[in-house]
Design an enzyme around this catalytic site. Structure first.
Site, PDB file in Angstrom:
ATOM      1  N   GLU A   1     -57.482   2.113 -56.554  1.00  0.00           N
ATOM      2  CA  GLU A   1     -57.472   1.255 -58.380  1.00  0.00           C
ATOM      3  C   GLU A   1     -56.037   0.032 -58.201  1.00  0.00           C
ATOM      4  O   GLU A   1     -57.114  -0.515 -58.919  1.00  0.00           O
ATOM      5  CB  GLU A   1     -57.774   2.641 -59.301  1.00  0.00           C
ATOM      6  CG  GLU A   1     -57.139   2.285 -60.871  1.00  0.00           C
ATOM      7  CD  GLU A   1     -58.206   1.309 -60.861  1.00  0.00           C
ATOM      8  OE1 GLU A   1     -59.667   1.109 -60.387  1.00  0.00           O
ATOM      9  OE2 GLU A   1     -58.647   0.633 -62.294  1.00  0.00           O
TER      10      GLU A   1
ATOM     11  N   ASP B   1     -55.609  -2.053 -55.817  1.00  0.00           N
ATOM     12  CA  ASP B   1     -55.639  -2.656 -55.198  1.00  0.00           C
ATOM     13  C   ASP B   1     -57.284  -3.843 -56.352  1.00  0.00           C
ATOM     14  O   ASP B   1     -56.904  -4.625 -56.386  1.00  0.00           O
ATOM     15  CB  ASP B   1     -56.633  -2.861 -54.236  1.00  0.00           C
ATOM     16  CG  ASP B   1     -55.847  -2.181 -53.103  1.00  0.00           C
ATOM     17  OD1 ASP B   1     -54.333  -2.294 -53.132  1.00  0.00           O
ATOM     18  OD2 ASP B   1     -56.204  -1.506 -52.183  1.00  0.00           O
TER      19      ASP B   1
ATOM     20  N   SER C   1     -18.149  -9.635 -46.329  1.00  0.00           N
ATOM     21  CA  SER C   1     -17.878  -8.054 -45.792  1.00  0.00           C
ATOM     22  C   SER C   1     -16.764  -7.031 -46.396  1.00  0.00           C
ATOM     23  O   SER C   1     -16.461  -7.468 -46.791  1.00  0.00           O
ATOM     24  CB  SER C   1     -18.351  -8.447 -44.523  1.00  0.00           C
ATOM     25  OG  SER C   1     -17.797  -8.831 -44.097  1.00  0.00           O
TER      26      SER C   1
ATOM     27  N   GLU D   1     -21.501   5.342 -52.261  1.00  0.00           N
ATOM     28  CA  GLU D   1     -22.533   4.739 -52.177  1.00  0.00           C
ATOM     29  C   GLU D   1     -23.609   4.811 -50.745  1.00  0.00           C
ATOM     30  O   GLU D   1     -22.162   5.149 -49.752  1.00  0.00           O
ATOM     31  CB  GLU D   1     -23.138   3.767 -52.552  1.00  0.00           C
ATOM     32  CG  GLU D   1     -22.324   3.411 -54.169  1.00  0.00           C
ATOM     33  CD  GLU D   1     -22.603   1.195 -54.010  1.00  0.00           C
ATOM     34  OE1 GLU D   1     -22.868   0.719 -53.988  1.00  0.00           O
ATOM     35  OE2 GLU D   1     -21.931   1.320 -54.570  1.00  0.00           O
TER      36      GLU D   1
ATOM     37  N   LYS E   1     -24.236   3.339 -46.851  1.00  0.00           N
ATOM     38  CA  LYS E   1     -24.051   1.902 -46.871  1.00  0.00           C
ATOM     39  C   LYS E   1     -25.682   1.375 -45.690  1.00  0.00           C
ATOM     40  O   LYS E   1     -25.701   2.587 -44.385  1.00  0.00           O
ATOM     41  CB  LYS E   1     -23.100   1.755 -46.162  1.00  0.00           C
ATOM     42  CG  LYS E   1     -22.560   0.030 -45.001  1.00  0.00           C
ATOM     43  CD  LYS E   1     -21.268   0.325 -44.771  1.00  0.00           C
ATOM     44  CE  LYS E   1     -21.653  -1.606 -44.245  1.00  0.00           C
ATOM     45  NZ  LYS E   1     -22.428  -2.388 -43.099  1.00  0.00           N
TER      46      LYS E   1
ATOM     47  N   LYS F   1     -17.737   4.195 -41.437  1.00  0.00           N
ATOM     48  CA  LYS F   1     -18.555   4.203 -40.971  1.00  0.00           C
ATOM     49  C   LYS F   1     -19.030   5.699 -40.099  1.00  0.00           C
ATOM     50  O   LYS F   1     -18.213   6.405 -39.956  1.00  0.00           O
ATOM     51  CB  LYS F   1     -18.248   2.816 -40.200  1.00  0.00           C
ATOM     52  CG  LYS F   1     -17.596   1.845 -39.989  1.00  0.00           C
ATOM     53  CD  LYS F   1     -19.321   1.318 -40.834  1.00  0.00           C
ATOM     54  CE  LYS F   1     -20.121   0.202 -39.635  1.00  0.00           C
ATOM     55  NZ  LYS F   1     -20.542  -0.236 -39.599  1.00  0.00           N
TER      56      LYS F   1
ATOM     57  N   CYS G   1     -42.036  22.023  -6.849  1.00  0.00           N
ATOM     58  CA  CYS G   1     -40.770  22.358  -7.653  1.00  0.00           C
ATOM     59  C   CYS G   1     -38.978  22.140  -6.937  1.00  0.00           C
ATOM     60  O   CYS G   1     -38.877  22.264  -5.810  1.00  0.00           O
ATOM     61  CB  CYS G   1     -40.677  23.886  -8.340  1.00  0.00           C
ATOM     62  SG  CYS G   1     -39.614  24.012  -8.803  1.00  0.00           S
TER      63      CYS G   1
ATOM     64  N   CYS H   1     -37.433  25.233  -6.693  1.00  0.00           N
ATOM     65  CA  CYS H   1     -38.074  26.581  -5.336  1.00  0.00           C
ATOM     66  C   CYS H   1     -39.048  26.904  -4.551  1.00  0.00           C
ATOM     67  O   CYS H   1     -39.465  27.043  -3.994  1.00  0.00           O
ATOM     68  CB  CYS H   1     -38.507  28.088  -6.350  1.00  0.00           C
ATOM     69  SG  CYS H   1     -40.055  27.285  -7.350  1.00  0.00           S
TER      70      CYS H   1
ATOM     71  N   CYS I   1     -44.029  24.067 -12.404  1.00  0.00           N
ATOM     72  CA  CYS I   1     -43.688  24.622 -11.750  1.00  0.00           C
ATOM     73  C   CYS I   1     -44.624  25.797 -12.075  1.00  0.00           C
ATOM     74  O   CYS I   1     -44.654  26.444 -11.980  1.00  0.00           O
ATOM     75  CB  CYS I   1     -42.192  25.425 -11.305  1.00  0.00           C
ATOM     76  SG  CYS I   1     -42.280  26.368  -9.960  1.00  0.00           S
TER      77      CYS I   1
HETATM   78  N1  5U1 Z   1     -23.334  -0.075 -50.738  1.00  0.00           N
HETATM   79  C1  5U1 Z   1     -22.574  -1.620 -50.424  1.00  0.00           C
HETATM   80  N2  5U1 Z   1     -22.852  -2.100 -49.211  1.00  0.00           N
HETATM   81  N3  5U1 Z   1     -22.435  -2.854 -49.603  1.00  0.00           N
HETATM   82  C2  5U1 Z   1     -21.841  -3.559 -48.662  1.00  0.00           C
HETATM   83  N4  5U1 Z   1     -21.966  -1.682 -51.602  1.00  0.00           N
HETATM   84  C3  5U1 Z   1     -21.695  -2.852 -50.444  1.00  0.00           C
HETATM   85  N5  5U1 Z   1     -20.343  -3.486 -51.100  1.00  0.00           N
HETATM   86  C4  5U1 Z   1     -20.467  -4.827 -50.615  1.00  0.00           C
HETATM   87  C5  5U1 Z   1     -21.047  -5.371 -49.489  1.00  0.00           C
HETATM   88  C6  5U1 Z   1     -20.967  -5.515 -48.442  1.00  0.00           C
HETATM   89  O1  5U1 Z   1     -19.531  -5.084 -50.683  1.00  0.00           O
HETATM   90  C7  5U1 Z   1     -19.158  -5.713 -52.496  1.00  0.00           C
HETATM   91  C8  5U1 Z   1     -17.971  -4.526 -52.424  1.00  0.00           C
HETATM   92  C9  5U1 Z   1     -18.344  -6.676 -52.599  1.00  0.00           C
END
Ligand code: 5U1
Length: 675
Positions: free
Chosen positions: A33, A35, A80, A112, A114, A313, A407, A410, A425
């Site tokens: 539907e 689609d 990062s 949260e 990652k 991590k 085997c 044995c 075996c």
């Molecule tokens: N879940 C999440 N991943 N992550 C990656 N939050 C989050 N926040 C990030 C990054 C690089 O950077 C902010 C804290 C600036």
């Protein structure tokens, strides 16, 4: 209704269903539907180009290929995160935050998952998605707007109201593991290169100059923050910001949580770590952020990472290593499993030296040679496995694996049934490897529960010829045990005590302990409950065995084969003679069932049961089988090429059933009994 009105209506309708499907995970209409609505909109837009719009859902199918990606300068850098790999590093992070804020009490953090995908920024102007870019080097990314428009969970316009006139949402594009598996199957079928993992597949799919390819790849997006917000009020806390983004229709991880202090952070890490394998997507850790956004700003950044956040991590689940050899392991039922012996590598939190290759076909499919460099994966408590080979790293001399004909333990012949992927075996309990595994199974916790009888000891007992069968365990003396290398009197005594203790058992444990092929713990319990005594079980024919719930022809045959082997009966008798006991009960009566007292007529060829087997099954359940159809017939069981009996049944209005329905009736018998 004008075309413009219908277009508006269709767009709203499609958006609503997209939101229901991708964000709320609660579709309201069937895919077909959806689609149909989509095609109607496409047709109308083709007819009326003047109604085109940047945020129409039809943009999700992709656009004409780009000659190249354009660079986009991020208005604020996409940074990062610093990483923490241990509790101590998380404690140090929390300490730095408290010192930086001059706070003594517990800090409130937003935590949260990652995501293991690739970071992107989505720019919304007055609520409309106008630009999307990859992180790139953090200052400049690549513009991949047409590709991001194809990601169904990314709203092309925000829901609700109150968004800043310019809003850059940051988050991660990833691929669910199930979509990854489907994609790789498709790639394999087309003879195209498979992707190594979902992250690579997501990155490869997003960075396509032809966004129609991206559209075919099932990518997902999760938002985790805001890069830029102009003209508009945002909440004071990160957790509220995420809730607001969710309200605007952006996907946000449901696993997000507010926690307090280092204790809260570590508890969250443990909780998500426990869920990691069951999440639909890969994560490589969790992220902790100071929840108070003003405090975040006060702490600021150090070099290229924020001071207010850290990624905690998980141990990597995949690592590179080398296959030193491919050995064969012989299991309890004689199955030969090729096992890769690996150069030790730290993966999934432990040092791995072996990985299963499952079976011969799997070794061929993955094309694993001795000497190859491979990716090994250990996720959760799952047995480590070889994910794939890096063919470019194959040494010149890299012998192929060959399944032995005899085997390796044995010397018995190795056989592989035509429809099985497993080679076995044929030595049975003559094979010391099978004997060792059978003993380990016999002694295991859910079977006879003999504490202290582990791998090493079983190895010693079998190799020294002290024990050949489980019955021998109950005949061992203290002196013989003490004679074993490195076996002290106290341990020997403890073992004998544990063996003595195990004599008092239950019928279900005893059946399970015998290690009959295809008879697991649940089946053993059903058999014990059904027959009530071992002798009644030993005397049951296949038809009677199949009356037990979940016992089909295969299990019934395995049971009969096991009990028809004189050697097995001898071991069972020896065990009973040694004093292994359980309390026996009554056999379950045949209940007032769907079959008891009913008259059946069999006609035609049934798909799996012979006429004789079907008759035995019916009779064992208290039914009767007659040769001709009359008004007294309750059921005609019709198979292929059923003839005049079927016609007569139809003429007389007698119920006609097939083999599956017959088996269902017989199963109802069992259910009636056990309720
Ligand atoms: N879940 C999440 N991943 N992550 C990656 N939050 C989050 N926040 C990030 C990054 C690089 O950077 C902010 C804290 C600036």
């Amino acid at each position: 209704m004008s075309a413009a009105e219908r277009v508006r209506e269709l767009r709203a309708e499609i958006d609503r269903h997209n939101y229901q499907y991708y964000i709320l995970d609660a579709p309201l209409i069937p895919d077909a539907e959806f689609d149909r609505l989509f095609r109607e909109l496409q047709a109308l837009e083709a007819e009326h180009p003047e109604l085109a719009s940047l945020d129409s859902p039809t943009r999700r199918v992709g656009a004409a290929p780009l000659p190249e990606f354009k660079p986009v300068a991020h208005r604020t850098p996409m940074l990062s995160l610093n990483n923490a790999f241990s509790d101590a590093e998380v404690e140090a992070f929390d300490r730095r935050v408290r010192e930086g804020l001059e706070t003594v009490g517990d800090i409130e953090y937003s935590a949260e998952p990652k995501f293991d995908g690739l970071a992107v920024g989505l720019v919304y102007e007055n609520g409309i998605l106008v630009c999307g870019a990859t992180r790139g080097d953090g200052s400049t990314g690549e513009e991949v707007t047409p590709n991001l428009r194809t990601v169904s969970s990314i709203p092309l316009h925000l829901r609700g109201a109150g968004w800043p006139s310019l809003l850059e949402v940051r988050g991660e594009v990833l691929m669910f593991r199930s979509d990854f598996d489907r994609l790789n199957t498709r790639q394999r079928e087309k003879g195209d290169k498979e992707f190594v993992n979902p992250r690579n597949a997501a990155a490869g799919s997003l960075r396509q100059l032809d966004s129609r390819i991206t559209a075919s790849r099932s990518l997902r997006f999760f938002a985790y923050g805001v890069g830029v917000a102009e003209a508009g009020e945002l909440p004071a806390r990160h957790s509220d910001l995420l809730n607001l983004l969710a309200g605007w229709g952006l996907p946000v991880a449901i696993e997000r949580r507010c926690v307090r202090g280092v204790g809260g952070l570590l508890a969250y890490y443990a909780e998500i770590g426990g869920k990691r394998a069951s999440l639909p997507y890969d994560i490589d850790g969790v992220v902790y952020k100071l929840d108070d956004l003003a405090a975040q700003e006060r702490l600021g950044f150090v070099s290229r990472a924020p001071r207010f956040a850290i990624a905690h991590k998980f141990p990597a689940e995949e690592a590179l290593t080398q296959v030193l050899a491919i050995d064969i392991q012989v299991g309890r039922t004689g199955a030969l499993t090729p096992v890769a012996r690996l150069a030790p590598v730290f993966v999934g939190g432990v040092t791995v030296t072996n990985a299963t290759l499952h079976n011969e076909d799997e070794v061929r499919r993955k094309d694993v040679h001795i000497g190859d460099t491979v990716i090994v994966r250990r996720a959760g408590d799952v047995i480590p496995e070889v994910v794939r080979v890096l063919p470019e790293k194959r040494p010149i001399l890299a012998p192929e694996f060959i399944m032995p004909k005899a085997c390796p333990v044995c010397g018995s012949q190795v056989v592989r049934a035509q429809d099985e992927s497993v080679a076995r075996c044929s030595g049975g309990l003559y094979c010391p490897a099978q004997r060792k595994q059978a003993l380990l199974h016999f002694a295991s916790r859910r079977a006879m529960d003999i504490e202290g009888l582990g791998d090493k000891l079983v190895e010693q007992l079998v190799d020294s010829n002290l024990v050949r069968t489980p019955a021998d365990l109950y005949r061992m003396g203290l002196m013989a045990l003490i004679d074993l290398e490195r076996f002290a009197e106290k341990s020997a005594n403890n073992l004998l005590l544990a063996i003595e203790h195990s004599k008092q058992t239950t019928l279900a444990r005893f059946i399970y302990a015998l290690g009959i092929r295809n008879v697991g713990e649940a089946t053993a319990k059903d058999l014990a409950r059904h027959f009530g005594s071992l002798d009644r079980l030993l005397a049951a024919n296949e038809a009677q065995l199949m009356q037990v719930s979940d016992v089909g022809p295969v299990v019934a045959q395995c049971l009969r084969q096991f009990f028809d082997e004189p050697h097995n009966l001898e071991v069972i008798e020896q065990l009973r003679a040694s004093g292994v006991v359980w309390s026996e009960g009554e056999a379950l009566p045949i209940a007032g069932s769907a079959v008891a007292g009913k008259v059946f007529v069999l006609t035609g060829t049934l798909p799996s049961l012979t006429r004789e087997a079907a008759k035995e099954l019916i009779e064992a359940s208290g039914g009767k089988v007659s040769g001709s159809v009359s008004k007294k017939t309750d059921f005609v069981v019709a198979g292929a090429e059923a003839g005049s009996k079927l016609e007569k049944a139809q003429a007389l209005g007698v119920a006609v059933i097939d083999e599956t329905q017959l088996l269902d009736l017989l199963q109802q018998n069992i259910k009636g009994e056990t309720q």
